[in-house]
Design an enzyme around this catalytic site. Structure first.
Site: not given
Ligand code: ZN
Length: 658
Positions: A555, A591
Site C-alpha cells: 500500500y 469509508t
C-alpha cells in the site's frame, strides 16, 4: 395532433375554474409540438373573494417560471380583471411599466410574475384563453408564401401580422377586437408567433386549438411528404472536445457540449445547403433567449482553435453593433447551438438542463426548416425583429438582478474513480454540488442506478481493465463534450502482512489497482484534459507516503509511486494548463473499509476508546470523507489556479509528516 381530453381525468379537476384551467393547460403542455420549455400561456377569468369577503373578477394567467406541462394552481397568479383590461386602453406603455403595474394588480404579491401576455388574455372575450407557439402553424408562416397559405387554411380565423410580444401585441389585439368579430372567429393566428383559441368552456377552447393545429399538420403532410434526410457517421471525439474548448473560451467559462448524433441530426448536418438554411433565423423570436438567433456552422474537421467560433463571435458582435441602442448591454457572443457538418447538432450550456432546452428547440427547428424548404422556402423574421426580443427591456432588466456567486465547477465535466463509496462518493457529490457534471467509475455496478438517482452518471468499470477505462473516458466525452477534472481515487488497502510474509497476490494487486490503473486513467484522459477548462488531475494518495507504518508495504509503495507519478504529470502537463495535485488523507473512518468492528479492534490495539482513536491527531479532529472531497473540489477550482505539483495532508496534523 390528437385531443388528449379524458372525461374521467377531467372530473378530478372539476372543483373550480382554476382546477379546470390547470387540467387543460397540462394537456397543451404534454405535447412538445404545441409548447416547449415555458412557452405558451393560458388563462381563465373567474370570481374570488378578497380579504374583506367581497367578490371580485379576476384573471388567473400563467406565471413566469412555470411550465404548462407541470403547472399547478400556484402557477397562475390572480390579477384584478378590470384594471388589467383597462391597461389596453392606454396608447403607450413601456413593457417595464407594464410588468410593474401588473404586479400591483396581483391579489397575492408573493405569486410569480404574470405572463407578458396578461393584458391580451384579459381583453379576450371568453372565459378560457389558450395560447401556443405550435410548430406546424408557425412553420407555415415562416415562408414567403406563408401569409397566403395561412389565409387559405384559416378563413374562419383572424390573422395578424407579427409585432413584438408584450404591450404592443396586446394593443394590436385590442384594435382587432374593434375591427373584427373576434368572438365569432375560430381563433387568432399571429404570423411568426403562434395561435390563440378561446371559449367559455375549457374543453372547447382546448379542442379548437387541436383542430386548428391539425389543419396545418394536414397541409404539411400533403405538401411536404418527403422524409427528413438521415445519415450515420462516427465522430472524432478530440474534435468535439476542441469545439467545446473554443466555445467555452468565448463564453468565458466552461460549457457542456451535448452532441445530437441521431440519424436525423446527422442527416440535417450533412445537407449541402445546411449552412444557408440553418442560419436564417429561429421558428419564433422567443427561442432567441435559448439558442441565439443562429447556430454556429462548424466544418467537419475543424482546424486548431476552431476558426468558425471566432467568426461567429465576430458576426454576433457586428449584429449587435448594427442594431444596438444606447441603453443596451451586450450579451456574451458565444453560440448556444452548433451545426457540425456531417456529425449532427451540438447544444452548449452551463448545465445539462440548458443544453436539453437548446437541443429540444434545435430538434424542432431542424424539422420546421426542412418542412418549409420542401413547400417553399424557410424565411424567418428579420435580424432586427429577432434582436428586439433578444434585447427586450424585460430581458435586459434580468441582467441587473444580483445573482449569487457562480458555482466554481459550472459547465465542467469530472470523472472520479472508485466512486461508489467513501472518499470517491463524497468527491462526486461535492463536485456535483459545485456545478460539475459528474461521471463516477466503480467496480460495483450499483454505481449505475444510484448515480442516476443522484443526478450523476455512473459507469461500472474495472479500472485495471485498460479497454474499459478508455471506453469510460470516451463515453464521457461523447456525452458531455469533454473532460476537465480527473480524480484518481480507486484504491485497495490490505494490511497485516509484514514484509517477510508479503504475498505476491497482495503486492501485485495493490500495485495494479492503486498505481498502474491511475497511470492508465491519466494517460487515456490527458489528450482531453489538455482541451479542458481549468483542467485538473487530483490524486488521492495517503499519509503513508510521508509517514509509513508497519504491515502495509504494498500500500505504502503504491501510494508513494502514485505521488511520484503525479509529480511527473504536473511537470509534463503544465505547458497545457493541466494542474496535478495530491491529497494525503489519513484516518478517514467513514469509508467502507472501516466497519464498527474493525474500528473497535484497532482502538483496542492502541489501548484507546474508539473516539480517542478516531481523533488521534494533533488537532484532535475527526476526519470525514467530505473533508477530503471539499479539499479536492477547492484544488480543482480557480482558488488554486497557480498551484500544481502540491501535496496537501488531510490528517488532522501529524508530527511525523510536519
Ligand atoms: Zn406567445
Amino acid at each position: 395532433m390528437q385531443s388528449r381530453w379524458n372525461d374521467a381525468e377531467a372530473r378530478a379537476f372539476a372543483e373550480d375554474d382554476l382546477a379546470m384551467r390547470v387540467y387543460t393547460s397540462r394537456l397543451l403542455g404534454a405535447d412538445e409540438d404545441l409548447v416547449m420549455h415555458g412557452g405558451g400561456n393560458t388563462s381563465v377569468k373567474s370570481r374570488v373573494k378578497d380579504f374583506f369577503g367581497d367578490e371580485i373578477d379576476v384573471l388567473f394567467v400563467k406565471g413566469s417560471g412555470w411550465d404548462l406541462k407541470t403547472i399547478e394552481k400556484p402557477g397562475f397568479p390572480a390579477l384584478r380583471l378590470a384594471e388589467t383590461q383597462r391597461l389596453a386602453e392606454l396608447s403607450e406603455l413601456s413593457d417595464l411599466d407594464m410588468a410593474r403595474l401588473l404586479r400591483t394588480y396581483m391579489l397575492n404579491p408573493s405569486s410569480p410574475s404574470p405572463s407578458v401576455e396578461a393584458i391580451l388574455h384579459a381583453i379576450m372575450p371568453a372565459k378560457f384563453v389558450d395560447h401556443t407557439h405550435t410548430d406546424a402553424v408557425v412553420t407555415l408562416t415562416n415562408m414567403p408564401s406563408g401569409e397566403a397559405v395561412i389565409r387559405e387554411l384559416y378563413p374562419d380565423c383572424v390573422v395578424l401580422p407579427y409585432v413584438m410580444p408584450g404591450f404592443i401585441l396586446a394593443k394590436q389585439v385590442y384594435d382587432a377586437l374593434r375591427e373584427h368579430d373576434v368572438r365569432a372567429s375560430a381563433g387568432i393566428i399571429l404570423l411568426h408567433h403562434g395561435v390563440f383559441t378561446f371559449d367559455d368552456d375549457a374543453r372547447a377552447a382546448y379542442e379548437r386549438m387541436i383542430e386548428l393545429v391539425e389543419r396545418a399538420e394536414r397541409y404539411i403532410t400533403q405538401h411536404a411528404p418527403k422524409a427528413m434526410p438521415e445519415a450515420k457517421a462516427d465522430v472524432n471525439l478530440l474534435d468535439l472536445a476542441r469545439i467545446r474548448c473554443a466555445v467555452s473560451k468565448v463564453r468565458g467559462r466552461a460549457q457542456l457540449a451535448v452532441l445530437d448524433r441521431t440519424p436525423d441530426a446527422q442527416g440535417y448536418a450533412s445537407r449541402e445547403d445546411v449552412a444557408a438554411i440553418a442560419t436564417r433565423g429561429p421558428i419564433t423570436p422567443d427561442h432567441v433567449i435559448r439558442t441565439k438567433r443562429v447556430p454556429a456552422v462548424i466544418e467537419q474537421s475543424p482546424a486548431d482553435g476552431v476558426p468558425e467560433i471566432a467568426a461567429y463571435v465576430e458576426a454576433y458582435t457586428a449584429y449587435y453593433n448594427e442594431l444596438r441602442e444606447e441603453t443596451h448591454t451586450m450579451l456574451d457572443p458565444a453560440p448556444r447551438v452548433g451545426v457540425w457538418r456531417g456529425y449532427g447538432t451540438i447544444s452548449f450550456g452551463s448545465s445539462l438542463k440548458e443544453c436539453r432546452i437548446a437541443d429540444d428547440i434545435t430538434r424542432h427547428t431542424r424539422r420546421a426548416i426542412q418542412t418549409a424548404e420542401q413547400i417553399d422556402k424557410w424565411e424567418a423574421l428579420t435580424p432586427r425583429e429577432i434582436f428586439e426580443v433578444e434585447y427586450w427591456s424585460l430581458e435586459q432588466a434580468k441582467l441587473n438582478k444580483p445573482a449569487g456567486p457562480p458555482k466554481p465547477h459550472m459547465g465542467k465535466v469530472a470523472i472520479v474513480s472508485g466512486a461508489h463509496s467513501g472518499i470517491g462518493r463524497a468527491a462526486c457529490e461535492v463536485l456535483r454540488d459545485h456545478g460539475a457534471t459528474v461521471v463516477g467509475l466503480d467496480l460495483n455496478d450499483a454505481v449505475v442506478g444510484e448515480f442516476e438517482a443522484a443526478g450523476m452518471l455512473g459507469i461500472a468499470c474495472d479500472v485495471t481493465d485498460d479497454d474499459a477505462v478508455r471506453r469510460a473516458i470516451e463515453a464521457t466525452v461523447e456525452r458531455f463534450g469533454g473532460l476537465d477534472i480527473l480524480v484518481c481515487n480507486a484504491g485497495i488497502f490490505r494490511t497485516g502482512e509484514r514484509i517477510e510474509a508479503h504475498t505476491a497476490d497482495t503486492w501485485d494487486k495493490t500495485i495494479r489497482v492503486n498505481l498502474t490503473a491511475a497511470q492508465r486513467l491519466i494517460t487515456a484522459a490527458a489528450p482531453y484534459l489538455k482541451l479542458g477548462i481549468e483542467a485538473s488531475i487530483l490524486i488521492v494518495a495517503s499519509r503513508n507516503v510521508a509517514a509509513p507504518g508497519p504491515g502495509a508495504a504494498a500500500y505504502s509503495v503504491s501510494k508513494a509511486g502514485l505521488t511520484q507519478l503525479a509529480r511527473v504529470a504536473a511537470i509534463e502537463l503544465a505547458p497545457d494548463g493541466v494542474r496535478v495535485n495530491v491529497v494525503h488523507p489519513d484516518a478517514v473512518f467513514d469509508t467502507a473499509l472501516w466497519t464498527d468492528d474493525v474500528l473497535k479492534r484497532s482502538a483496542e490495539r492502541y489501548g484507546m476508546s474508539v473516539q480517542e482513536y478516531k481523533t488521534k491527531n494533533l488537532l484532535k479532529v475527526e476526519i470525514a470523507s467530505r473533508d477530503v472531497a471539499a479539499a479536492l473540489s477547492a484544488l480543482a477550482s480557480p482558488t488554486f489556479r497557480a498551484t500544481t505539483g502540491a501535496q496537501i495532508p488531510i490528517d488532522g496534523g501529524n508530527d511525523r509528516v510536519i
